[in-house]
Design an enzyme around this catalytic site. Structure first.
Site, short mmCIF file in Angstrom:
data_model
loop_
_atom_site.label_atom_id
_atom_site.label_comp_id
_atom_site.label_asym_id
_atom_site.label_seq_id
_atom_site.Cartn_x
_atom_site.Cartn_y
_atom_site.Cartn_z
CB THR A 80 -0.90 0.00 1.26
OG1 THR A 80 -1.52 -1.27 1.35
CG2 THR A 80 -1.94 1.09 1.20
CB THR A 81 1.51 3.81 -2.40
OG1 THR A 81 0.23 3.76 -3.06
CG2 THR A 81 2.43 2.83 -3.11
CB ALA A 104 8.68 -2.17 -2.32
CG ASN A 106 7.14 -0.75 -9.08
OD1 ASN A 106 7.17 -1.97 -9.21
ND2 ASN A 106 6.82 0.05 -10.06
CG PHE A 107 6.29 -5.30 -3.80
CD1 PHE A 107 7.26 -5.97 -3.07
CD2 PHE A 107 5.41 -4.48 -3.13
CE1 PHE A 107 7.36 -5.82 -1.70
CE2 PHE A 107 5.49 -4.31 -1.75
CZ PHE A 107 6.46 -4.98 -1.04
CG HIS A 138 0.56 4.55 -14.94
ND1 HIS A 138 1.79 5.11 -14.68
CD2 HIS A 138 0.57 3.33 -14.32
CE1 HIS A 138 2.50 4.29 -13.94
NE2 HIS A 138 1.79 3.19 -13.70
CG HIS A 139 -4.51 2.57 -15.43
ND1 HIS A 139 -5.14 3.34 -14.49
CD2 HIS A 139 -3.59 1.81 -14.77
CE1 HIS A 139 -4.65 3.04 -13.30
NE2 HIS A 139 -3.70 2.12 -13.43
CE LYS A 142 0.22 6.10 -11.18
NZ LYS A 142 -0.05 5.40 -9.92
N GLY A 148 4.51 7.30 -8.58
CA GLY A 148 5.55 7.19 -7.54
C GLY A 148 6.83 6.59 -8.13
N1 LIG Z 1 3.75 -1.49 -4.16
C1 LIG Z 1 3.30 -1.92 -5.34
O1 LIG Z 1 4.02 -2.55 -6.13
C2 LIG Z 1 1.85 -1.69 -5.69
C3 LIG Z 1 1.31 -2.20 -6.87
C4 LIG Z 1 -0.06 -2.01 -7.11
C5 LIG Z 1 -0.84 -1.32 -6.18
N2 LIG Z 1 -0.25 -0.81 -5.06
C6 LIG Z 1 -1.03 -0.16 -3.99
O2 LIG Z 1 -1.72 -1.17 -3.27
C7 LIG Z 1 -2.93 -0.64 -2.72
C8 LIG Z 1 -4.10 -1.52 -3.11
O3 LIG Z 1 -4.26 -1.53 -4.51
P1 LIG Z 1 -5.51 -2.27 -5.20
O4 LIG Z 1 -5.42 -1.92 -6.62
O5 LIG Z 1 -5.56 -3.70 -4.78
O6 LIG Z 1 -6.73 -1.48 -4.51
P2 LIG Z 1 -8.24 -1.97 -4.34
O7 LIG Z 1 -9.04 -0.73 -4.11
O8 LIG Z 1 -8.64 -2.87 -5.46
O9 LIG Z 1 -8.22 -2.84 -2.97
C9 LIG Z 1 -8.08 -2.30 -1.69
C10 LIG Z 1 -8.81 -3.22 -0.71
O10 LIG Z 1 -8.49 -2.83 0.65
C11 LIG Z 1 -9.67 -3.11 1.43
N3 LIG Z 1 -9.61 -2.40 2.74
C12 LIG Z 1 -10.19 -1.24 3.09
N4 LIG Z 1 -9.92 -0.96 4.39
C13 LIG Z 1 -9.16 -1.99 4.86
C14 LIG Z 1 -8.58 -2.28 6.13
N5 LIG Z 1 -8.71 -1.47 7.18
N6 LIG Z 1 -7.83 -3.41 6.24
C15 LIG Z 1 -7.67 -4.25 5.20
N7 LIG Z 1 -8.24 -4.02 3.98
C16 LIG Z 1 -8.96 -2.90 3.82
C17 LIG Z 1 -10.80 -2.67 0.53
O11 LIG Z 1 -12.03 -3.25 0.94
C18 LIG Z 1 -10.33 -3.16 -0.85
O12 LIG Z 1 -10.84 -4.45 -1.14
C19 LIG Z 1 -2.98 0.82 -3.23
O13 LIG Z 1 -2.44 1.66 -2.24
C20 LIG Z 1 -2.10 0.81 -4.47
O14 LIG Z 1 -1.52 2.07 -4.75
C21 LIG Z 1 1.06 -0.98 -4.81
#
Ligand SMILES: NC(=O)c1ccc[n+]([C@@H]2O[C@H](COP(=O)([O-])OP(=O)(O)OC[C@H]3O[C@@H](n4cnc5c(N)ncnc54)[C@H](O)[C@@H]3O)[C@@H](O)[C@H]2O)c1
Length: 243
Positions: A80-81, A104, A106-107, A138-139, A142, A148
């Protein structure tokens, strides 16, 4: 052989579901899924039995989720970012609880290889006449721009190229500024390109994500890496094992 891990998914959205399938492919078990605040109270005992948690939830809850994992002594991988302004507080909490965290922005393994190549490219640009620029695509969904990932690439270039003082979006500006061209197109998963242009030739360093699976695979590799460790780790620590 990698130990079979009992994994807790914190966040079961787009990324959570991809991570679930990567975990199963790699022989791990999903022992707990937490997707909202109610789950945190109802599933605490399931969570306590997990070896490791992987958080891809929402920026607003990232800090609270990490704090809970530290207190429950569950190592946590965070994709999560949007919580990085609380990094110092997270570091303190992790130390205080003698806990384990891998984070990270970006993983993707490929993107992290490109981060390293980019730092190397930056150093090699000094004393040459190459003019650097960046493209990020990006799509259309975004919201943030540049991404980031683009910001990390740009900051690394500004740090390593003597004549660069800053970066700017769509800048035709002075030679001390790195221009980033940002585009939002269809459903593009993420393309980042660094270009070095001279009178004689063009060097291009490009990463194109084919799907979101690369992020999921990186996060599961991070979980396998973190298990059994204490402290804070990033993708650089994971790459150091291989390169
Ligand atoms: N680091 C990386 O490589 C990378 C890659 C892709 C996405 N991301 C990040 O990951 C995050 C999630 O992305 P996504 O596309 O899966 O989003 P998403 O909106 O599809 O999923 C997020 C989920 O979190 C749940 N949620 C809400 N509150 C919560 C809580 N308190 N505890 C646990 N879960 C909870 C929601 O119900 C939802 O299902 C974003 O911050 C995104 O920027 C990071």
């Amino acid at each position: 052989m990698t130990k079979k891990l009992q994994i807790a998914l914190l966040g079961y959205g787009k990324m959570g579901k991809i991570i679930e399938s990567v975990c199963l492919e790699r022989g791990h078990e999903i022992a707990c899924i937490i997707d909202n605040e109610r789950d945190w109270t109802q599933k605490e005992s399931e969570l306590k039995n997990c070896d490791i948690a992987i958080d891809f939830s929402i920026p607003e809850m990232a800090f609270a989720n990490m704090k809970r994992c530290f207190e429950l002594k569950i190592p946590v991988v965070v994709g999560t970012t949007g919580w990085y302004n609380q990094k110092n507080e997270v570091t303190e909490l992790c130390k205080k609880n003698d806990a384990a965290l891998f984070h990270a922005p970006n993983f993707s393994l490929g993107m992290n290889i490109v981060f390293r190549l980019n730092r190397q490219l930056g150093k090699m640009m000094n004393g040459t006449s190459y003019r650097l620029s960046m493209n990020e695509i990006h799509h259309i969904h975004k919201l943030d721009a540049p991404s980031g990932t683009a910001i990390q690439l740009a900051n690394d270039l500004v740090d390593s190229v003597d004549c660069l003082k800053k970066w700017e979006i769509d800048s035709e500006a002075a030679t001390d500024t790195l221009p980033i061209i940002v585009s939002r197109v269809g459903e593009v998963n993420g393309t980042h390109e660094v270009i070095a242009d001279s009178e004689e030739d063009i060097i291009s360093l490009k990463h194109e994500a084919k799907s979101r699976r690369g992020f999921g695979l990186g996060a599961v590799l991070a979980a396998e890496f973190l298990y059994g460790k204490k402290g804070i780790y990033t993708m650089d620590d994971l790459l150091d094992q291989h390169y």
